[in-house]
Write a protein that holds these residues in place. Structure first.
Motif, PDB file in Angstrom:
ATOM      1  N   VAL A 130       0.858  -1.187   0.000  1.00 12.11           N
ATOM      2  CA  VAL A 130       0.000   0.000   0.000  1.00 12.11           C
ATOM      3  C   VAL A 130       0.896   1.239   0.000  1.00 12.11           C
ATOM      4  CG1 VAL A 130      -1.764   1.293   1.242  1.00 12.11           C
ATOM      5  CG2 VAL A 130      -1.834  -1.216   1.222  1.00 12.11           C
ATOM      6  N   LYS A 131       0.770   2.088  -1.004  1.00 11.35           N
ATOM      7  CA  LYS A 131       1.726   3.181  -1.195  1.00 11.35           C
ATOM      8  C   LYS A 131       1.608   4.275  -0.153  1.00 11.35           C
ATOM      9  CE  LYS A 131       2.053   2.533  -6.220  1.00 11.35           C
ATOM     10  NZ  LYS A 131       1.823   3.152  -7.557  1.00 11.35           N
ATOM     11  N   GLU A 132       0.380   4.618   0.235  1.00  9.44           N
ATOM     12  CA  GLU A 132       0.187   5.761   1.134  1.00  9.44           C
ATOM     13  C   GLU A 132      -0.840   5.409   2.199  1.00  9.44           C
ATOM     14  OE1 GLU A 132      -1.072  10.520   0.837  1.00  9.44           O
ATOM     15  OE2 GLU A 132      -0.499   9.387  -0.965  1.00  9.44           O
ATOM     16  N   VAL A 133      -0.541   5.795   3.443  1.00  6.86           N
ATOM     17  CA  VAL A 133      -1.444   5.542   4.565  1.00  6.86           C
ATOM     18  C   VAL A 133      -1.617   6.833   5.356  1.00  6.86           C
ATOM     19  CG1 VAL A 133      -1.818   4.259   6.706  1.00  6.86           C
ATOM     20  CG2 VAL A 133      -0.749   3.112   4.756  1.00  6.86           C
ATOM     21  N   TRP A 134      -2.877   7.139   5.712  1.00  5.90           N
ATOM     22  CA  TRP A 134      -3.163   8.239   6.635  1.00  5.90           C
ATOM     23  C   TRP A 134      -3.692   7.640   7.930  1.00  5.90           C
ATOM     24  CZ3 TRP A 134      -6.823  11.775   3.252  1.00  5.90           C
ATOM     25  CH2 TRP A 134      -6.143  12.171   2.094  1.00  5.90           C
ATOM     26  N   LEU A 135      -3.140   8.094   9.046  1.00  7.67           N
ATOM     27  CA  LEU A 135      -3.671   7.751  10.362  1.00  7.67           C
ATOM     28  C   LEU A 135      -4.303   9.007  10.935  1.00  7.67           C
ATOM     29  CD1 LEU A 135      -0.815   5.545  11.879  1.00  7.67           C
ATOM     30  CD2 LEU A 135      -2.864   4.811  10.641  1.00  7.67           C
ATOM     31  N   VAL A 136      -5.618   8.948  11.143  1.00 13.60           N
ATOM     32  CA  VAL A 136      -6.374  10.121  11.568  1.00 13.60           C
ATOM     33  C   VAL A 136      -6.698   9.995  13.048  1.00 13.60           C
ATOM     34  CG1 VAL A 136      -8.440  11.500  11.174  1.00 13.60           C
ATOM     35  CG2 VAL A 136      -7.391  10.262   9.265  1.00 13.60           C
ATOM     36  N   SER A 137      -6.289  10.990  13.816  1.00 14.93           N
ATOM     37  CA  SER A 137      -6.534  11.017  15.260  1.00 14.93           C
ATOM     38  C   SER A 137      -7.603  12.060  15.566  1.00 14.93           C
ATOM     39  CB  SER A 137      -5.247  11.359  16.019  1.00 14.93           C
ATOM     40  OG  SER A 137      -5.504  11.550  17.386  1.00 14.93           O
ATOM     41  N   PRO A 138      -8.722  11.646  16.170  1.00 17.06           N
ATOM     42  CA  PRO A 138      -9.739  12.637  16.549  1.00 17.06           C
ATOM     43  C   PRO A 138      -9.242  13.610  17.614  1.00 17.06           C
ATOM     44  CG  PRO A 138     -10.692  10.432  16.436  1.00 17.06           C
ATOM     45  CD  PRO A 138      -9.208  10.270  16.362  1.00 17.06           C
ATOM     46  N   VAL A 145       0.651  11.323   7.799  1.00 17.88           N
ATOM     47  CA  VAL A 145       0.754  10.803   6.436  1.00 17.88           C
ATOM     48  C   VAL A 145       2.041  10.000   6.307  1.00 17.88           C
ATOM     49  CG1 VAL A 145       0.940  11.407   3.988  1.00 17.88           C
ATOM     50  CG2 VAL A 145      -0.588  12.709   5.488  1.00 17.88           C
ATOM     51  N   PHE A 146       1.914   8.788   5.758  1.00 13.91           N
ATOM     52  CA  PHE A 146       3.059   7.901   5.562  1.00 13.91           C
ATOM     53  C   PHE A 146       3.114   7.463   4.105  1.00 13.91           C
ATOM     54  CE2 PHE A 146       1.785   7.546   9.947  1.00 13.91           C
ATOM     55  CZ  PHE A 146       2.977   7.555  10.641  1.00 13.91           C
ATOM     56  N   LEU A 147       4.334   7.367   3.573  1.00 15.53           N
ATOM     57  CA  LEU A 147       4.559   6.948   2.191  1.00 15.53           C
ATOM     58  C   LEU A 147       5.485   5.742   2.188  1.00 15.53           C
ATOM     59  CD1 LEU A 147       3.987   7.746  -0.814  1.00 15.53           C
ATOM     60  CD2 LEU A 147       6.170   8.982  -0.758  1.00 15.53           C
ATOM     61  N   LEU A 148       5.111   4.696   1.443  1.00 16.95           N
ATOM     62  CA  LEU A 148       5.926   3.491   1.391  1.00 16.95           C
ATOM     63  C   LEU A 148       7.249   3.786   0.696  1.00 16.95           C
ATOM     64  CD1 LEU A 148       5.786   0.476   2.161  1.00 16.95           C
ATOM     65  CD2 LEU A 148       4.985   0.014  -0.162  1.00 16.95           C
ATOM     66  N   TYR A 153       7.578   2.382   5.876  1.00 20.10           N
ATOM     67  CA  TYR A 153       6.886   3.651   5.665  1.00 20.10           C
ATOM     68  C   TYR A 153       7.737   4.811   6.147  1.00 20.10           C
ATOM     69  CZ  TYR A 153       2.539   1.498   4.207  1.00 20.10           C
ATOM     70  OH  TYR A 153       1.596   0.805   3.500  1.00 20.10           O
ATOM     71  N   ARG A 154       7.766   5.841   5.313  1.00 15.59           N
ATOM     72  CA  ARG A 154       8.444   7.085   5.683  1.00 15.59           C
ATOM     73  C   ARG A 154       7.395   8.089   6.133  1.00 15.59           C
ATOM     74  NH1 ARG A 154      10.396  10.634   1.398  1.00 15.59           N
ATOM     75  NH2 ARG A 154      10.328   8.716   0.168  1.00 15.59           N
ATOM     76  N   PHE A 155       7.620   8.683   7.306  1.00 18.22           N
ATOM     77  CA  PHE A 155       6.702   9.690   7.835  1.00 18.22           C
ATOM     78  C   PHE A 155       6.847  10.969   7.029  1.00 18.22           C
ATOM     79  CE2 PHE A 155       6.023  13.200  10.944  1.00 18.22           C
ATOM     80  CZ  PHE A 155       4.664  13.020  11.118  1.00 18.22           C
ATOM     81  N   ALA A 203       7.523  -3.526   6.997  1.00 20.36           N
ATOM     82  CA  ALA A 203       6.889  -4.789   6.652  1.00 20.36           C
ATOM     83  C   ALA A 203       7.093  -5.838   7.726  1.00 20.36           C
ATOM     84  CB  ALA A 203       7.433  -5.299   5.319  1.00 20.36           C
ATOM     85  N   GLU A 204       8.080  -5.645   8.580  1.00 18.54           N
ATOM     86  CA  GLU A 204       8.316  -6.624   9.631  1.00 18.54           C
ATOM     87  C   GLU A 204       7.510  -6.330  10.881  1.00 18.54           C
ATOM     88  OE1 GLU A 204      10.080  -9.298   8.988  1.00 18.54           O
ATOM     89  OE2 GLU A 204      10.354  -8.446   6.993  1.00 18.54           O
ATOM     90  N   GLY A 205       6.903  -5.139  10.952  1.00 22.10           N
ATOM     91  CA  GLY A 205       6.144  -4.774  12.152  1.00 22.10           C
ATOM     92  C   GLY A 205       4.850  -5.531  12.247  1.00 22.10           C
TER      93      GLY A 205
END
Length: 206
Positions: A130-138, A145-148, A153-155, A203-205
């Protein structure tokens, strides 16, 4: 939502499809995780607003956003339901699910699922590509934002209300963050830590 493993037998996609209707579950590494109870009203409000903004942005474009509960099959032993995802390869869209890594996955964090989302699912997303992940905190209201980058993932940045949001994969996308986080906060309400120390995003996490 809470999360706990409740099946001892190694499960596959076929097993997952045969599960009875009931609490929402996810399959990671052949292990079934119960994701009940239902998400909070605040969680759903964020999902709804993001789905509106993403829907407007991608209208008429090749990519298509999806909202939970949409099954995402990443392997025969890995089936999850991201809060939102964006698929840019229409061949991945099947009648019953999305198959293969989407271009973007968005997870809305909660105290009960933070460890599951940050560690177990981020590791899965990295392995699946998955190339891009967003973790949204209320609380505090923010989007990480993280980029593979290879196998990890790079922050790329943390965005709060008032910031100019930047997506590395969709540079023209502009988010109205005040609208995303437009909900009341009770006086003295607990603010949860945004980022856990040492959280593995490769990927190891697990």
């Amino acid at each position: 939502m809470g999360e706990r493993a409740f099946q001892s037998k190694h499960q596959t996609w076929d097993d997952y499809r045969r599960l009875p209707d009931g609490p929402r579950v996810e399959l990671i590494g052949g292990e079934v995780f119960d994701m009940s109870p239902a998400p909070s009203a605040r969680h759903q409000g964020i999902v709804f607003e993001l789905s509106l903004q993403l829907g407007n942005f991608f209208k008429g474009k090749p990519c298509k956003p999806f909202v939970a509960p949409t099954d995402l099959k990443l392997s025969d032993e890995d089936v999850v339901q991201p809060d939102l995802m964006v698929v840019c390869d229409r061949d991945q869209i099947k009648e019953t699910h999305v198959e293969g890594a989407p271009a973007l996955v968005i997870e809305i964090l909660s105290p009960s699922t933070m460890n599951h989302d940050r560690k177990r699912k981020m590791g899965l997303y990295a392995r699946a590509g998955v190339k891009e992940v967003w973790l949204v905190s209320p609380l505090p209201a923010s989007i990480e934002v993280f980029l593979l980058d290879g196998a990890t993932y790079r922050f790329m940045g943390l965005y709060q209300v008032g910031d100019a949001f930047v997506s590395p994969g969709f540079e023209e996308l502009k988010l109205d963050l005040p609208a995303v986080f437009d909900f009341p906060v009770d006086p003295g309400e607990q603010v949860y830590v945004v980022k856990e120390d040492g959280a593995p995003y490769g990927a190891e996490g697990e």
